[in-house]
Design a protein around this motif. Structure first.
Motif, PDB file in Angstrom:
ATOM      1  N   SER A 166       0.814  -1.225   0.000  1.00 46.02           N
ATOM      2  CA  SER A 166       0.000   0.000   0.000  1.00 46.02           C
ATOM      3  C   SER A 166       0.844   1.271   0.000  1.00 46.02           C
ATOM      4  CB  SER A 166      -0.949   0.009   1.203  1.00 46.02           C
ATOM      5  OG  SER A 166      -1.768  -1.130   1.177  1.00 46.02           O
ATOM      6  N   THR A 167       1.916   1.245  -0.781  1.00 54.80           N
ATOM      7  CA  THR A 167       2.819   2.390  -0.891  1.00 54.80           C
ATOM      8  C   THR A 167       2.713   2.974  -2.290  1.00 54.80           C
ATOM      9  OG1 THR A 167       4.359   1.404   0.663  1.00 54.80           O
ATOM     10  CG2 THR A 167       5.251   3.075  -0.799  1.00 54.80           C
ATOM     11  N   GLU A 168       2.797   4.293  -2.392  1.00 52.05           N
ATOM     12  CA  GLU A 168       2.803   4.925  -3.710  1.00 52.05           C
ATOM     13  C   GLU A 168       4.151   4.679  -4.373  1.00 52.05           C
ATOM     14  OE1 GLU A 168       2.940   9.412  -4.960  1.00 52.05           O
ATOM     15  OE2 GLU A 168       0.873   8.847  -4.487  1.00 52.05           O
ATOM     16  N   VAL A 169       4.102   4.236  -5.634  1.00 48.17           N
ATOM     17  CA  VAL A 169       5.323   3.986  -6.398  1.00 48.17           C
ATOM     18  C   VAL A 169       5.292   4.812  -7.678  1.00 48.17           C
ATOM     19  CG1 VAL A 169       5.596   1.659  -5.451  1.00 48.17           C
ATOM     20  CG2 VAL A 169       4.367   1.966  -7.613  1.00 48.17           C
ATOM     21  N   HIS A 170       6.455   5.001  -8.239  1.00 49.18           N
ATOM     22  CA  HIS A 170       6.616   5.740  -9.496  1.00 49.18           C
ATOM     23  C   HIS A 170       6.692   4.710 -10.629  1.00 49.18           C
ATOM     24  CE1 HIS A 170       7.879   8.983 -12.130  1.00 49.18           C
ATOM     25  NE2 HIS A 170       8.894   8.252 -12.530  1.00 49.18           N
ATOM     26  N   VAL A 171       5.736   4.759 -11.533  1.00 48.95           N
ATOM     27  CA  VAL A 171       5.700   3.833 -12.666  1.00 48.95           C
ATOM     28  C   VAL A 171       6.174   4.578 -13.909  1.00 48.95           C
ATOM     29  CG1 VAL A 171       4.236   2.315 -14.070  1.00 48.95           C
ATOM     30  CG2 VAL A 171       3.781   2.573 -11.622  1.00 48.95           C
ATOM     31  N   PHE A 172       6.983   3.902 -14.695  1.00 49.14           N
ATOM     32  CA  PHE A 172       7.523   4.499 -15.921  1.00 49.14           C
ATOM     33  C   PHE A 172       7.372   3.493 -17.053  1.00 49.14           C
ATOM     34  CE2 PHE A 172      10.932   5.361 -18.931  1.00 49.14           C
ATOM     35  CZ  PHE A 172      10.727   6.711 -19.175  1.00 49.14           C
ATOM     36  N   ALA A 173       6.900   3.981 -18.187  1.00 42.33           N
ATOM     37  CA  ALA A 173       6.756   3.125 -19.368  1.00 42.33           C
ATOM     38  C   ALA A 173       7.325   3.848 -20.579  1.00 42.33           C
ATOM     39  CB  ALA A 173       5.281   2.787 -19.607  1.00 42.33           C
ATOM     40  N   SER A 174       7.817   3.059 -21.518  1.00 43.27           N
ATOM     41  CA  SER A 174       8.338   3.644 -22.756  1.00 43.27           C
ATOM     42  C   SER A 174       8.011   2.742 -23.931  1.00 43.27           C
ATOM     43  CB  SER A 174       9.852   3.852 -22.656  1.00 43.27           C
ATOM     44  OG  SER A 174      10.507   2.613 -22.483  1.00 43.27           O
ATOM     45  N   ARG A 175       7.993   3.377 -25.088  1.00 45.08           N
ATOM     46  CA  ARG A 175       7.808   2.665 -26.354  1.00 45.08           C
ATOM     47  C   ARG A 175       8.857   3.202 -27.310  1.00 45.08           C
ATOM     48  NH1 ARG A 175       5.885   3.681 -31.289  1.00 45.08           N
ATOM     49  NH2 ARG A 175       4.867   2.015 -32.442  1.00 45.08           N
ATOM     50  N   PHE A 176       9.686   2.297 -27.831  1.00 52.84           N
ATOM     51  CA  PHE A 176      10.723   2.675 -28.782  1.00 52.84           C
ATOM     52  C   PHE A 176      10.458   1.977 -30.107  1.00 52.84           C
ATOM     53  CE2 PHE A 176      12.748   2.744 -24.596  1.00 52.84           C
ATOM     54  CZ  PHE A 176      13.232   4.036 -24.565  1.00 52.84           C
ATOM     55  N   GLU A 177      10.625   2.726 -31.183  1.00 55.11           N
ATOM     56  CA  GLU A 177      10.553   2.143 -32.514  1.00 55.11           C
ATOM     57  C   GLU A 177      11.858   2.482 -33.226  1.00 55.11           C
ATOM     58  OE1 GLU A 177       8.038   2.485 -36.658  1.00 55.11           O
ATOM     59  OE2 GLU A 177       7.134   3.219 -34.819  1.00 55.11           O
ATOM     60  N   THR A 178      12.548   1.448 -33.696  1.00 58.48           N
ATOM     61  CA  THR A 178      13.815   1.682 -34.382  1.00 58.48           C
ATOM     62  C   THR A 178      13.567   1.989 -35.854  1.00 58.48           C
ATOM     63  OG1 THR A 178      14.163  -0.668 -34.860  1.00 58.48           O
ATOM     64  CG2 THR A 178      15.055   0.166 -32.789  1.00 58.48           C
TER      65      THR A 178
END
Length: 126
Positions: free
Chosen positions: A15-27
């Motif tokens: 029950s802790t706030e976390v930092h979520v990070f997502a990325s999308r790379f196209e070569t």
């Protein structure tokens, strides 16, 4: 290597706030996708030992030249420290010329909701 499953380097408190990070790379090219794949194991090893890393996954679509990342962190600062150190820093600089497109998203979530679904990640990045 279609998907590296969710890995939990450090178990977050409940029950802790976390930092979520997502990325999308196209070569730009298939050759760029192969370079991305070749450099993935070293960065993956770094994630598995990174302070403040609560989880990570990678979805690779190499024939589409597209790669999706998802990670959860103790804080934005923990993510920045990871990105600027170890293998990740020179790898990201070295692959920059190979990229056709890159998108990023960051948000807060509860540690109880990890891992975030790929459906949610795709929605946030499109």
């Amino acid at each position: 290597m279609p998907t590296l499953p969710w890995t939990t380097p450090n178990r977050p408190p409940r029950s802790t706030e976390v930092h979520v990070f997502a990325s999308r790379f196209e070569t730009r090219t298939l050759w760029g996708a192969l370079k991305f794949l070749a450099r993935t194991p070293a960065v993956w090893r770094q994630v598995r030992g990174a302070p403040g890393a609560y989880g990570a996954s990678l979805k690779a679509e190499p024939l589409k030249r597209t790669f999706w990342t998802l990670s959860a962190w103790e804080s934005p600062e923990a993510l920045k420290a990871f990105a600027r150190s170890g293998t990740h820093a020179p790898t990201s600089r070295g692959l920059a010329a190979q990229m056709r497109d890159a998108k990023f998203a960051a948000w807060s979530a509860s540690s109880d909701d990890l891992p975030v679904s790929w459906t949610d990640v795709r929605r946030r990045l499109t």
